[in-house]
Design a protein around this motif. Structure first.
Motif, PDB file in Angstrom:
ATOM      1  N   PRO A 179       3.455   4.589  -3.687  1.00 40.84           N
ATOM      2  CA  PRO A 179       2.104   4.093  -3.422  1.00 40.84           C
ATOM      3  C   PRO A 179       1.289   3.965  -4.703  1.00 40.84           C
ATOM      4  O   PRO A 179       1.356   4.843  -5.570  1.00 40.84           O
ATOM      5  CB  PRO A 179       1.508   5.180  -2.504  1.00 40.84           C
ATOM      6  CG  PRO A 179       2.690   5.842  -1.885  1.00 40.84           C
ATOM      7  CD  PRO A 179       3.772   5.813  -2.925  1.00 40.84           C
ATOM      8  N   GLU A 191      -6.364   3.747   3.712  1.00 41.88           N
ATOM      9  CA  GLU A 191      -5.627   2.513   3.460  1.00 41.88           C
ATOM     10  C   GLU A 191      -4.138   2.714   3.713  1.00 41.88           C
ATOM     11  O   GLU A 191      -3.476   1.857   4.315  1.00 41.88           O
ATOM     12  CB  GLU A 191      -5.860   2.045   2.027  1.00 41.88           C
ATOM     13  CG  GLU A 191      -7.259   1.513   1.764  1.00 41.88           C
ATOM     14  CD  GLU A 191      -7.470   1.172   0.295  1.00 41.88           C
ATOM     15  OE1 GLU A 191      -8.259   0.243   0.008  1.00 41.88           O
ATOM     16  OE2 GLU A 191      -6.847   1.823  -0.571  1.00 41.88           O
ATOM     17  N   ALA A 192      -3.602   3.843   3.255  1.00 41.83           N
ATOM     18  CA  ALA A 192      -2.176   4.126   3.445  1.00 41.83           C
ATOM     19  C   ALA A 192      -1.855   4.283   4.927  1.00 41.83           C
ATOM     20  O   ALA A 192      -0.846   3.761   5.416  1.00 41.83           O
ATOM     21  CB  ALA A 192      -1.785   5.383   2.675  1.00 41.83           C
ATOM     22  N   LYS A 214       0.815  -1.219   0.000  1.00 37.87           N
ATOM     23  CA  LYS A 214       0.000   0.000   0.000  1.00 37.87           C
ATOM     24  C   LYS A 214       0.844   1.263   0.000  1.00 37.87           C
ATOM     25  O   LYS A 214       0.447   2.293  -0.568  1.00 37.87           O
ATOM     26  CB  LYS A 214      -0.915   0.018   1.230  1.00 37.87           C
ATOM     27  CG  LYS A 214      -2.006  -1.050   1.220  1.00 37.87           C
ATOM     28  CD  LYS A 214      -3.003  -0.805   0.088  1.00 37.87           C
ATOM     29  CE  LYS A 214      -4.125  -1.826   0.116  1.00 37.87           C
ATOM     30  NZ  LYS A 214      -5.085  -1.625  -1.014  1.00 37.87           N
ATOM     31  N   ASP A 223      -4.404   4.084  -6.771  1.00 39.08           N
ATOM     32  CA  ASP A 223      -5.748   3.888  -6.211  1.00 39.08           C
ATOM     33  C   ASP A 223      -5.753   3.732  -4.692  1.00 39.08           C
ATOM     34  O   ASP A 223      -6.802   3.476  -4.087  1.00 39.08           O
ATOM     35  CB  ASP A 223      -6.403   2.663  -6.852  1.00 39.08           C
ATOM     36  CG  ASP A 223      -5.603   1.383  -6.610  1.00 39.08           C
ATOM     37  OD1 ASP A 223      -4.411   1.487  -6.256  1.00 39.08           O
ATOM     38  OD2 ASP A 223      -6.174   0.292  -6.784  1.00 39.08           O
ATOM     39  N   THR A 224      -4.605   3.912  -4.057  1.00 42.66           N
ATOM     40  CA  THR A 224      -4.538   3.799  -2.599  1.00 42.66           C
ATOM     41  C   THR A 224      -5.172   5.019  -1.937  1.00 42.66           C
ATOM     42  O   THR A 224      -4.781   6.154  -2.220  1.00 42.66           O
ATOM     43  CB  THR A 224      -3.078   3.675  -2.123  1.00 42.66           C
ATOM     44  OG1 THR A 224      -2.482   2.517  -2.706  1.00 42.66           O
ATOM     45  CG2 THR A 224      -3.017   3.547  -0.602  1.00 42.66           C
ATOM     46  N   THR A 225      -6.148   4.786  -1.075  1.00 43.25           N
ATOM     47  CA  THR A 225      -6.801   5.888  -0.375  1.00 43.25           C
ATOM     48  C   THR A 225      -5.988   6.284   0.860  1.00 43.25           C
ATOM     49  O   THR A 225      -5.096   5.543   1.303  1.00 43.25           O
ATOM     50  CB  THR A 225      -8.222   5.500   0.067  1.00 43.25           C
ATOM     51  OG1 THR A 225      -8.131   4.421   1.019  1.00 43.25           O
ATOM     52  CG2 THR A 225      -9.055   5.050  -1.120  1.00 43.25           C
ATOM     53  N   VAL A 256       1.975  -6.834  -5.578  1.00 40.04           N
ATOM     54  CA  VAL A 256       0.886  -6.066  -4.961  1.00 40.04           C
ATOM     55  C   VAL A 256      -0.188  -6.952  -4.344  1.00 40.04           C
ATOM     56  O   VAL A 256      -0.989  -6.482  -3.529  1.00 40.04           O
ATOM     57  CB  VAL A 256       0.240  -5.126  -6.006  1.00 40.04           C
ATOM     58  CG1 VAL A 256       1.232  -4.066  -6.455  1.00 40.04           C
ATOM     59  CG2 VAL A 256      -0.284  -5.920  -7.203  1.00 40.04           C
ATOM     60  N   SER A 267      -1.957   0.990   6.801  1.00 38.34           N
ATOM     61  CA  SER A 267      -0.711   0.251   6.574  1.00 38.34           C
ATOM     62  C   SER A 267       0.415   0.811   7.431  1.00 38.34           C
ATOM     63  O   SER A 267       1.248   0.064   7.956  1.00 38.34           O
ATOM     64  CB  SER A 267      -0.330   0.317   5.091  1.00 38.34           C
ATOM     65  OG  SER A 267      -1.315  -0.305   4.288  1.00 38.34           O
TER      66      SER A 267
END
Length: 444
Positions: free
Chosen positions: A204, A212-213, A52, A207-209, A271, A216
């Motif tokens: 990153p 979500e980041a 992520k 599409d990583t929000t 991924v 992680s």
């Protein structure tokens, strides 16, 4: 008078003997206890965090947060040396926030560690389900077996007695990680196109929000949360000033393990790496790795029960029989307390269908303080000598601790937001398991 004097002379060696038993922890055994408390299967969630965050941010986070954790743990040790009567984290907070802070932190301390025990019962359930590969066998039975093992392993009352289990724990997780790295490397090399075709990114994914980041990032932060039990461990050291050797040893070991594990497995799997990464190595290898990792699950989980039980006894009892676990009454109390804590942890873990997400939420609320902003406040209130702006050393350390304070508040706010969003997302996807379910598929 002679009888009274004789009674005192008879009792005094017993008390000293009890105290000596609980003051036998050296820095090497402290390192082992910290490794047990800190390094568990959570280390195998780091590769999914890399997926992520990207390779660059993942490496920076593992190394940077590790160094910060070493420093804040160093501050905690300084507080312990200056205030030897501090036995647990809540006692230290009481020095700066008074009785309210002490009681509040005590509740946080117990709640977080008991939930960690619950997390390990679920992890043990998942491990047994994967190892046995018998979907028809009720998952609740595996959970009960896991709880029983956690109860038995938590019975040693002193951390010095517990430390020898840490060697098994450490070897177990190293071998499990080694197997997964080799297995995923071989699978990646044998895949069509080889390792060059494995999808991974230095940055990153687009599409990583944000949630979500940050979720992680909190996975990595929580992997460095060994400070929560440090006061409890140091209370049993015969030479507390040696603690800094343990902090550096553990911190550097963790930085190396997390960075290498995260980077290599992410590079080999890409991924789509699973969490824990054990599930990314194929059925047979995963079963073998889970089997080897069983000591990690139960040793690392049970030490949390031991810490909580020591905290409750230290807060509640002054009688040497109970305080130092002597005689059948002392052992009866100890065994009963460990059993109650384990049963509560198992019930809560099985009853709450989004337990792991709840643990993430609790961790965001509590680890932000235990690892970051409480140590910063300790430095300003209990450690700092003179005015913060007098001398280059004070100015540099003031800036560093101010950064730790702000970082803790950011983790508190953003981590809580990310955890709540994760719970909402799980409900929307329908991936929340039922309470006390027998279905093995709900745990995998």
């Amino acid at each position: 008078m002679d009888l009274e004097l004789g009674y005192n002379l008879e009792k005094e060696p017993t008390l000293h003997e009890g105290e000596a038993k609980f003051k036998s922890l050296g820095w090497k055994k402290l390192t082992t206890c910290l490794i047990v408390e800190a390094i568990a299967l959570g280390s195998l969630s780091v590769p999914s965090a890399f997926a992520k965050l990207g390779m660059v941010a993942g490496v920076i986070m593992c190394m940077g947060l590790g160094l910060i954790a070493i420093y804040t743990s160093y501050v905690i040790g300084q507080v312990k040396l200056r205030h030897p009567k501090v036995l647990h984290y809540s006692d230290a907070v009481g020095l700066i926030w008074g009785r309210f802070g002490k009681e509040l932190t005590g509740v946080m301390f117990v709640l977080f560690l008991v939930l960690l025990v619950g997390s390990h019962t679920l992890t043990g359930t998942i491990a047994f389900i994967n190892i046995a590969n018998k979907p028809g066998f009720c998952a609740l039975a595996w959970g009960i077996i896991s709880a029983i093992i956690l109860f038995i392993v938590a019975l040693p009352p002193t951390f010095a007695e517990f430390a020898w289990l840490g060697y098994i724990d450490f070897v177990s997780i190293i071998i499990a990680i080694f197997i997964i790295i080799i297995a995923t490397g071989i699978e990646g090399s044998n895949a069509p196109g080889g390792l060059a075709a494995i999808p991974w990114s230095a940055w990153p994914p687009p599409d990583t929000t944000f949630y979500e980041a940050f979720l992680s990032t909190t996975n990595i932060i929580f992997a460095y949360s060994f400070a929560v039990c440090q006061f409890s461990f140091m209370a049993e050291m015969h030479t507390p000033s040696d603690y800094f050797k343990s902090i550096w040893a553990l911190g550097l070991i963790e930085i190396f393990i997390y960075t290498i594990t995260g980077a290599l497995i992410y590079r080999f799997v890409g991924v789509d790496v699973a969490s824990p990464a054990l599930l990314s190595a194929g059925s047979t290898v995963s079963r073998v790795a889970f089997g080897i990792a069983l000591p990690v699950i139960f040793v690392s989980g049970s030490i949390n029960s031991t810490v909580v039980a020591r905290y409750i006894i230290d807060r509640t009892f002054t009688d040497p029989r109970f305080k130092y676990i002597r005689g059948w009454r002392g052992w009866g109390l100890w065994v009963s307390l460990i059993a109650c804590l384990t049963v509560i942890a198992w019930i809560v873990a099985e009853a709450i269908p989004f337990f792991n997400a709840l643990l993430g939420l609790i961790s965001s609320l509590f680890i932000s303080g235990f690892t970051f902003y409480f140590p910063a406040l300790f430095w300003f209130k209990l450690v700092k000598k003179g005015k913060w702006y007098v001398g280059w050393k004070n100015r540099c350390l003031s800036a560093l601790n101010a950064f730790c304070l702000v970082l803790g508040l950011v983790v508190l706010v953003c981590g809580t937001y990310a955890s709540v969003m994760d719970i909402i997302t799980q409900f929307q996807k329908g991936s929340v398991r039922g309470s006390f379910t027998c279905a093995s598929s709900a745990y995998t």
